[in-house]
Design a protein around this motif. Structure first.
Motif, PDB file in Angstrom:
ATOM      1  N   LYS A  13       0.818  -1.215   0.000  1.00  0.00           N
ATOM      2  CA  LYS A  13       0.000   0.000   0.000  1.00  0.00           C
ATOM      3  C   LYS A  13       0.857   1.274   0.000  1.00  0.00           C
ATOM      4  O   LYS A  13       0.652   2.172  -0.820  1.00  0.00           O
ATOM      5  CB  LYS A  13      -0.933   0.015   1.211  1.00  0.00           C
ATOM      6  CG  LYS A  13      -1.931  -1.128   1.276  1.00  0.00           C
ATOM      7  CD  LYS A  13      -2.916  -0.954   2.400  1.00  0.00           C
ATOM      8  CE  LYS A  13      -2.291  -0.962   3.778  1.00  0.00           C
ATOM      9  NZ  LYS A  13      -1.647  -2.260   4.106  1.00  0.00           N
ATOM     10  N   SER A  14       1.789   1.343   0.937  1.00  0.00           N
ATOM     11  CA  SER A  14       2.605   2.555   1.062  1.00  0.00           C
ATOM     12  C   SER A  14       3.503   2.748  -0.150  1.00  0.00           C
ATOM     13  O   SER A  14       3.678   3.872  -0.636  1.00  0.00           O
ATOM     14  CB  SER A  14       3.457   2.490   2.336  1.00  0.00           C
ATOM     15  OG  SER A  14       2.634   2.409   3.480  1.00  0.00           O
ATOM     16  N   THR A  15       4.070   1.664  -0.653  1.00  0.00           N
ATOM     17  CA  THR A  15       4.938   1.752  -1.826  1.00  0.00           C
ATOM     18  C   THR A  15       4.166   2.268  -3.028  1.00  0.00           C
ATOM     19  O   THR A  15       4.630   3.155  -3.759  1.00  0.00           O
ATOM     20  CB  THR A  15       5.540   0.375  -2.146  1.00  0.00           C
ATOM     21  OG1 THR A  15       6.334  -0.066  -1.027  1.00  0.00           O
ATOM     22  CG2 THR A  15       6.421   0.435  -3.388  1.00  0.00           C
ATOM     23  N   SER A  17       1.361   4.017  -2.973  1.00  0.00           N
ATOM     24  CA  SER A  17       0.937   5.391  -2.723  1.00  0.00           C
ATOM     25  C   SER A  17       2.005   6.377  -3.185  1.00  0.00           C
ATOM     26  O   SER A  17       1.702   7.376  -3.854  1.00  0.00           O
ATOM     27  CB  SER A  17       0.664   5.596  -1.225  1.00  0.00           C
ATOM     28  OG  SER A  17      -0.393   4.792  -0.780  1.00  0.00           O
ATOM     29  N   GLN A  18       3.241   6.102  -2.832  1.00  0.00           N
ATOM     30  CA  GLN A  18       4.333   6.995  -3.226  1.00  0.00           C
ATOM     31  C   GLN A  18       4.622   6.916  -4.724  1.00  0.00           C
ATOM     32  O   GLN A  18       4.923   7.927  -5.365  1.00  0.00           O
ATOM     33  CB  GLN A  18       5.595   6.649  -2.429  1.00  0.00           C
ATOM     34  CG  GLN A  18       5.477   6.901  -0.934  1.00  0.00           C
ATOM     35  CD  GLN A  18       5.193   8.364  -0.610  1.00  0.00           C
ATOM     36  OE1 GLN A  18       5.742   9.274  -1.229  1.00  0.00           O
ATOM     37  NE2 GLN A  18       4.327   8.587   0.377  1.00  0.00           N
ATOM     38  N   VAL A  33      -0.371  12.465  -0.448  1.00  0.00           N
ATOM     39  CA  VAL A  33      -0.593  11.135   0.114  1.00  0.00           C
ATOM     40  C   VAL A  33      -0.906  11.277   1.598  1.00  0.00           C
ATOM     41  O   VAL A  33      -0.186  11.960   2.339  1.00  0.00           O
ATOM     42  CB  VAL A  33       0.641  10.233  -0.065  1.00  0.00           C
ATOM     43  CG1 VAL A  33       0.478   8.931   0.730  1.00  0.00           C
ATOM     44  CG2 VAL A  33       0.870   9.918  -1.535  1.00  0.00           C
ATOM     45  N   ASP A  35      -0.741   9.379   4.806  1.00  0.00           N
ATOM     46  CA  ASP A  35      -0.104   8.177   5.333  1.00  0.00           C
ATOM     47  C   ASP A  35      -1.015   7.442   6.319  1.00  0.00           C
ATOM     48  O   ASP A  35      -1.979   8.014   6.847  1.00  0.00           O
ATOM     49  CB  ASP A  35       1.209   8.542   6.029  1.00  0.00           C
ATOM     50  CG  ASP A  35       2.250   9.072   5.054  1.00  0.00           C
ATOM     51  OD1 ASP A  35       2.247   8.623   3.893  1.00  0.00           O
ATOM     52  OD2 ASP A  35       3.049   9.932   5.453  1.00  0.00           O
ATOM     53  N   GLU A  36      -0.671   6.202   6.568  1.00  0.00           N
ATOM     54  CA  GLU A  36      -1.451   5.368   7.488  1.00  0.00           C
ATOM     55  C   GLU A  36      -1.219   5.823   8.930  1.00  0.00           C
ATOM     56  O   GLU A  36      -0.102   5.736   9.455  1.00  0.00           O
ATOM     57  CB  GLU A  36      -1.046   3.904   7.314  1.00  0.00           C
ATOM     58  CG  GLU A  36      -1.846   2.935   8.149  1.00  0.00           C
ATOM     59  CD  GLU A  36      -1.422   1.496   7.917  1.00  0.00           C
ATOM     60  OE1 GLU A  36      -2.242   0.600   8.155  1.00  0.00           O
ATOM     61  OE2 GLU A  36      -0.275   1.276   7.499  1.00  0.00           O
ATOM     62  N   ARG A  39       0.452   3.431  11.727  1.00  0.00           N
ATOM     63  CA  ARG A  39       1.908   3.352  11.932  1.00  0.00           C
ATOM     64  C   ARG A  39       2.361   4.402  12.948  1.00  0.00           C
ATOM     65  O   ARG A  39       3.175   4.122  13.828  1.00  0.00           O
ATOM     66  CB  ARG A  39       2.633   3.544  10.596  1.00  0.00           C
ATOM     67  CG  ARG A  39       4.132   3.388  10.694  1.00  0.00           C
ATOM     68  CD  ARG A  39       4.772   3.495   9.319  1.00  0.00           C
ATOM     69  NE  ARG A  39       4.299   2.420   8.444  1.00  0.00           N
ATOM     70  CZ  ARG A  39       4.822   1.210   8.434  1.00  0.00           C
ATOM     71  NH1 ARG A  39       5.819   0.900   9.257  1.00  0.00           N
ATOM     72  NH2 ARG A  39       4.359   0.292   7.604  1.00  0.00           N
ATOM     73  N   GLN A  61      -7.880   8.503  10.925  1.00  0.00           N
ATOM     74  CA  GLN A  61      -7.552   8.287   9.512  1.00  0.00           C
ATOM     75  C   GLN A  61      -8.587   8.963   8.619  1.00  0.00           C
ATOM     76  O   GLN A  61      -8.241   9.633   7.639  1.00  0.00           O
ATOM     77  CB  GLN A  61      -7.489   6.789   9.214  1.00  0.00           C
ATOM     78  CG  GLN A  61      -6.996   6.437   7.816  1.00  0.00           C
ATOM     79  CD  GLN A  61      -5.511   6.692   7.631  1.00  0.00           C
ATOM     80  OE1 GLN A  61      -4.776   6.838   8.613  1.00  0.00           O
ATOM     81  NE2 GLN A  61      -5.067   6.742   6.386  1.00  0.00           N
ATOM     82  N   ASP A  76      -3.404   6.152   1.933  1.00  0.00           N
ATOM     83  CA  ASP A  76      -2.779   4.874   2.269  1.00  0.00           C
ATOM     84  C   ASP A  76      -3.562   4.289   3.440  1.00  0.00           C
ATOM     85  O   ASP A  76      -3.218   4.495   4.595  1.00  0.00           O
ATOM     86  CB  ASP A  76      -1.310   5.110   2.626  1.00  0.00           C
ATOM     87  CG  ASP A  76      -0.597   3.848   3.081  1.00  0.00           C
ATOM     88  OD1 ASP A  76      -1.238   2.771   3.106  1.00  0.00           O
ATOM     89  OD2 ASP A  76       0.596   3.928   3.423  1.00  0.00           O
ATOM     90  N   THR A  77      -4.645   3.600   3.105  1.00  0.00           N
ATOM     91  CA  THR A  77      -5.556   2.969   4.059  1.00  0.00           C
ATOM     92  C   THR A  77      -6.688   3.922   4.452  1.00  0.00           C
ATOM     93  O   THR A  77      -6.524   5.134   4.435  1.00  0.00           O
ATOM     94  CB  THR A  77      -4.826   2.498   5.333  1.00  0.00           C
ATOM     95  OG1 THR A  77      -3.809   1.560   4.991  1.00  0.00           O
ATOM     96  CG2 THR A  77      -5.766   1.824   6.296  1.00  0.00           C
TER      97      THR A  77
END
Length: 211
Positions: A13-15, A17-18, A33, A35-36, A39, A61, A76-77
């Motif tokens: 997901k994060s990869t 997103s970027q 973006v 971020d989640e 984390r 979120q 991202d989520t």
């Protein structure tokens, strides 16, 4: 345009997103973006949230996504992932109604395939078995509530291209007249069998490369 990237732990997901930032910037004046938040929460507390802390994670979120003002927002989520984890890990389905309602406000939902290697990540990941259960439950919930989504598979740039194709396809359907037909689905809208979806995606990819 608000794009949600959903998936189980360590599904890329994060990869992704970027990776989407640069190509989407050719279409939108500003892309951001979100971020989640999970984390951030885990790093601050040194542990994953318990059942009574899940709602806070989900609400935060959602708030971060809602407050974003860029022309294109990549999340991202979303709260739906928190709801699924609460269901699977704690047998608590109470977060679903708000999470589903929020998911419907987004323009595009991408669900990551499990064709990337699982990598341990300390306190935030629960293992391969949980990853598979979360993936299966997420797809079941989306299908049960008829929330349109696109399954994205592939490695590195192939996954990015697949996501961009799905975003283009989805946004076209999203802006089509209301009587234009059924809601968009990229690969499979009749079951939650990830292997079935992966086979179809592979055939589409091979067909596209052959042209």
């Amino acid at each position: 345009m608000k794009i949600a990237i959903l998936g189980a732990e360590c599904s890329g997901k994060s990869t992704l997103s970027q990776a989407l930032l640069a190509p989407l910037a050719t279409f939108y004046p500003e892309v951001t973006v979100i971020d989640e938040y999970l984390r951030t929460w885990c790093n601050a507390h040194g542990r994953p949230p318990q059942v009574d802390e899940q709602a806070h994670v989900a609400h935060t979120q959602a708030q971060r996504i809602q407050q974003a003002t860029a022309a294109c927002v990549v999340a991202d989520t979303t709260p739906l992932i928190t709801a699924v984890y609460s269901d699977v890990l704690f047998n608590d389905p109470t977060l679903y109604p708000e999470a589903i309602a929020f998911q419907r406000t987004l323009d595009v939902t991408l669900v990551m395939g499990l064709d990337v290697a699982w990598v341990a990540d300390g306190i935030q990941r629960d293992g391969l078995a949980i990853r598979q259960r979360i993936d299966a439950r997420l797809r079941e919930v989306l299908l049960a509530h008829k929330v349109p989504f696109a399954s994205v598979y592939g490695q590195s740039s192939q996954r990015t291209e697949a996501a961009l194709t799905a975003i283009t396809h989805a946004s076209t359907k999203h802006h089509a007249p209301q009587d234009s037909g059924q809601p968009w689905v990229w690969v499979c809208d009749t079951c939650s069998d990830a292997a079935c979806e992966h086979r179809l995606f592979s055939r589409l990819t091979q067909s596209s490369m052959g042209r």
